[in-house]
Design a protein around this motif. Structure first.
Motif, PDB file in Angstrom:
ATOM      1  N   ILE A 177       2.601 -17.415   1.456  1.00 57.09           N
ATOM      2  CA  ILE A 177       2.199 -16.429   2.916  1.00 57.09           C
ATOM      3  C   ILE A 177       1.731 -15.145   2.337  1.00 57.09           C
ATOM      4  O   ILE A 177       2.436 -14.807   1.874  1.00 57.09           O
ATOM      5  N   GLN A 178       0.622 -15.086   3.069  1.00 52.47           N
ATOM      6  CA  GLN A 178       0.419 -13.053   2.659  1.00 52.47           C
ATOM      7  C   GLN A 178      -0.139 -12.688   4.364  1.00 52.47           C
ATOM      8  O   GLN A 178      -1.075 -13.439   4.510  1.00 52.47           O
ATOM      9  N   MET A 179       0.536 -12.114   4.431  1.00 57.01           N
ATOM     10  CA  MET A 179       0.337 -11.101   5.265  1.00 57.01           C
ATOM     11  C   MET A 179       0.023  -9.613   5.191  1.00 57.01           C
ATOM     12  O   MET A 179       0.363  -8.906   4.699  1.00 57.01           O
ATOM     13  N   ASP A 180      -1.758  -9.435   5.981  1.00 52.79           N
ATOM     14  CA  ASP A 180      -1.016  -8.162   5.414  1.00 52.79           C
ATOM     15  C   ASP A 180      -2.395  -6.902   6.072  1.00 52.79           C
ATOM     16  O   ASP A 180      -2.538  -7.521   7.384  1.00 52.79           O
ATOM     17  N   PHE A 181      -1.893  -5.471   6.218  1.00 55.31           N
ATOM     18  CA  PHE A 181      -2.958  -4.426   7.527  1.00 55.31           C
ATOM     19  C   PHE A 181      -3.545  -3.826   7.242  1.00 55.31           C
ATOM     20  O   PHE A 181      -2.070  -2.462   5.953  1.00 55.31           O
ATOM     21  N   ARG A 182      -4.120  -2.629   7.542  1.00 57.13           N
ATOM     22  CA  ARG A 182      -4.205  -1.134   6.670  1.00 57.13           C
ATOM     23  C   ARG A 182      -3.835  -0.059   7.831  1.00 57.13           C
ATOM     24  O   ARG A 182      -3.791  -0.867   8.898  1.00 57.13           O
ATOM     25  N   THR A 183      -3.452   1.255   7.093  1.00 56.33           N
ATOM     26  CA  THR A 183      -3.379   1.518   8.153  1.00 56.33           C
ATOM     27  C   THR A 183      -3.760   3.398   7.671  1.00 56.33           C
ATOM     28  O   THR A 183      -3.559   3.474   5.942  1.00 56.33           O
ATOM     29  N   GLU A 184      -4.590   4.122   7.904  1.00 58.89           N
ATOM     30  CA  GLU A 184      -5.035   5.039   6.990  1.00 58.89           C
ATOM     31  C   GLU A 184      -3.897   6.380   6.455  1.00 58.89           C
ATOM     32  O   GLU A 184      -3.068   6.436   7.439  1.00 58.89           O
ATOM     33  N   VAL A 185      -4.653   7.117   5.709  1.00 58.16           N
ATOM     34  CA  VAL A 185      -3.630   8.332   5.040  1.00 58.16           C
ATOM     35  C   VAL A 185      -3.657   9.204   6.192  1.00 58.16           C
ATOM     36  O   VAL A 185      -2.470  10.322   6.185  1.00 58.16           O
ATOM     37  N   GLY A 186      -4.638   9.291   6.398  1.00 53.15           N
ATOM     38  CA  GLY A 186      -5.082  11.240   7.278  1.00 53.15           C
ATOM     39  C   GLY A 186      -5.200  12.006   6.573  1.00 53.15           C
ATOM     40  O   GLY A 186      -5.302  11.811   5.056  1.00 53.15           O
ATOM     41  N   GLU A 187      -5.014  13.101   7.179  1.00 48.82           N
ATOM     42  CA  GLU A 187      -5.237  14.242   6.170  1.00 48.82           C
ATOM     43  C   GLU A 187      -3.906  15.102   5.615  1.00 48.82           C
ATOM     44  O   GLU A 187      -3.652  15.834   4.991  1.00 48.82           O
ATOM     45  N   ARG A 188      -2.634  14.161   6.983  1.00 47.78           N
ATOM     46  CA  ARG A 188      -1.458  14.308   5.602  1.00 47.78           C
ATOM     47  C   ARG A 188      -1.041  14.690   5.077  1.00 47.78           C
ATOM     48  O   ARG A 188      -1.501  12.550   5.005  1.00 47.78           O
ATOM     49  N   SER A 189      -0.060  14.279   3.928  1.00 49.48           N
ATOM     50  CA  SER A 189       0.500  13.792   2.593  1.00 49.48           C
ATOM     51  C   SER A 189       1.308  12.495   3.075  1.00 49.48           C
ATOM     52  O   SER A 189       1.303  11.629   2.145  1.00 49.48           O
ATOM     53  N   TYR A 190       1.404  12.506   4.611  1.00 47.63           N
ATOM     54  CA  TYR A 190       2.950  11.770   4.669  1.00 47.63           C
ATOM     55  C   TYR A 190       3.160  11.240   5.829  1.00 47.63           C
ATOM     56  O   TYR A 190       1.767  11.515   6.462  1.00 47.63           O
ATOM     57  N   GLY A 191       3.150   9.497   5.645  1.00 42.62           N
ATOM     58  CA  GLY A 191       2.647   9.172   7.102  1.00 42.62           C
ATOM     59  C   GLY A 191       4.543   7.982   6.789  1.00 42.62           C
ATOM     60  O   GLY A 191       4.848   7.678   6.700  1.00 42.62           O
ATOM     61  N   TYR A 192       4.131   7.282   8.334  1.00 45.20           N
ATOM     62  CA  TYR A 192       4.253   5.567   8.435  1.00 45.20           C
ATOM     63  C   TYR A 192       4.199   5.564   9.315  1.00 45.20           C
ATOM     64  O   TYR A 192       3.558   5.928  10.248  1.00 45.20           O
ATOM     65  N   THR A 193       4.770   4.343   9.433  1.00 41.90           N
ATOM     66  CA  THR A 193       4.184   3.287  10.139  1.00 41.90           C
ATOM     67  C   THR A 193       5.456   1.753  10.974  1.00 41.90           C
ATOM     68  O   THR A 193       5.924   1.287   9.398  1.00 41.90           O
ATOM     69  N   ALA A 194       5.338   1.551  12.374  1.00 43.11           N
ATOM     70  CA  ALA A 194       6.193   0.180  12.160  1.00 43.11           C
ATOM     71  C   ALA A 194       5.627  -0.494  11.511  1.00 43.11           C
ATOM     72  O   ALA A 194       4.402  -0.818  11.435  1.00 43.11           O
ATOM     73  N   ILE A 195       6.216  -2.269  11.246  1.00 42.71           N
ATOM     74  CA  ILE A 195       5.764  -3.087  10.593  1.00 42.71           C
ATOM     75  C   ILE A 195       5.166  -4.240  12.028  1.00 42.71           C
ATOM     76  O   ILE A 195       5.019  -3.714  13.171  1.00 42.71           O
ATOM     77  N   PRO A 196       3.653  -4.933  11.860  1.00 43.54           N
ATOM     78  CA  PRO A 196       3.454  -5.566  12.630  1.00 43.54           C
ATOM     79  C   PRO A 196       4.027  -5.988  13.733  1.00 43.54           C
ATOM     80  O   PRO A 196       5.163  -6.604  12.310  1.00 43.54           O
TER      81      PRO A 196
END
Length: 245
Positions: free
Chosen positions: A150-169
């Motif tokens: 199984i392989q699932m993926d998604f893309r998230t932009e880094v943006g202008e800030r060095s840090y970030g976070y995302t909930a899993i889809p």
């Protein structure tokens, strides 16, 4: 006479015990510490992070806080704080900048977040995050068992800030809940809960720079250090040969 004294005394002890348990485990969190106190904890002789700047204070809920920071040597790090046993505690930190997943409630995938903090000189455009399960084959009691990959993926932009976070889809959450249920069905007796088999999947990441490159972002270096709690997990960096195209 002794009974008349004993019963009220027992009631008072019961109320005190309940009150202490509520105060210790269930009372609302106190105000989050000021930045200087956060710096002092990360800089203390035990952690020795060498904080130069706290970049942000991000509440994931009222008891869990994500704090990205910069060290005196320009390392970009992340730290996780949680309200536990009636105080705000540093549960995990890392001076490396690569993504980590924080499983706030291990049994509830909707509470799982992926965090990162890359040095801006890496000029990243976006991250691709993966959940992967390798295919497998086994024979038990004369029966052949095949487990598809199984392989699932998604893309998230880094943006202008060095840090970030995302909930899993939500698709990942549904898969993980199904896997948890399957594992629980394999070990129905709670007496054997400690022998519960670990999940069969893992998490990975790739990054893509603004110039289109997908090499490992290493500026200035990722030789960081840290302390991880049982609820955090480092994501694996995946090369082109590690994923299905």
């Amino acid at each position: 006479m002794r009974k008349k004294v004993f019963v009220p005394l027992l009631l008072i002890l019961f109320l005190i015990t309940v009150g202490l348990l509520y105060w210790y485990y269930l009372s609302p969190p106190a105000a989050f510490p000021e930045q200087e106190e956060i710096k002092a904890t990360l800089n203390d002789p035990y952690n020795r992070v060498g904080i130069a700047e706290i970049q942000d204070t991000i509440f994931l809920d009222d008891k869990h806080v994500y704090i990205p920071f910069i060290t005196e040597e320009e390392g970009h790090g992340i730290s996780f704080w949680e309200w536990e046993k009636h105080e705000w505690q540093l549960s995990s930190y890392s001076t490396g900048s690569t993504p980590q997943i924080w499983k706030i409630d291990a049994d509830d995938p909707s509470s799982h977040y992926i965090m990162w903090n890359f040095h801006p000189e890496n000029n990243l455009d976006y991250l691709t995050l993966y959940l992967i399960k390798e295919r497998g084959f086994s024979v038990s009691e004369g029966k052949h068992h095949y487990g598809p990959g199984i392989q699932m993926d998604f893309r998230t932009e880094v943006g202008e800030r060095s840090y970030g976070y995302t909930a899993i889809p939500s698709e990942w959450q549904e898969y993980m809940e199904a896997e948890n249920n399957m594992m629980a069905a394999m070990v129905p007796d709670s007496f054997f809960a400690d022998f519960f088999p670990p999940p069969q999947h893992y998490f990975g990441w790739q990054s893509t720079g603004t110039d289109g490159s997908t090499e490992y972002p290493s500026y200035p270096n990722n030789n960081g250090f840290g302390r991880g709690g049982s609820s955090t997990e480092q994501l694996r960096f995946l090369g082109e040969n590690d994923i299905f195209q």
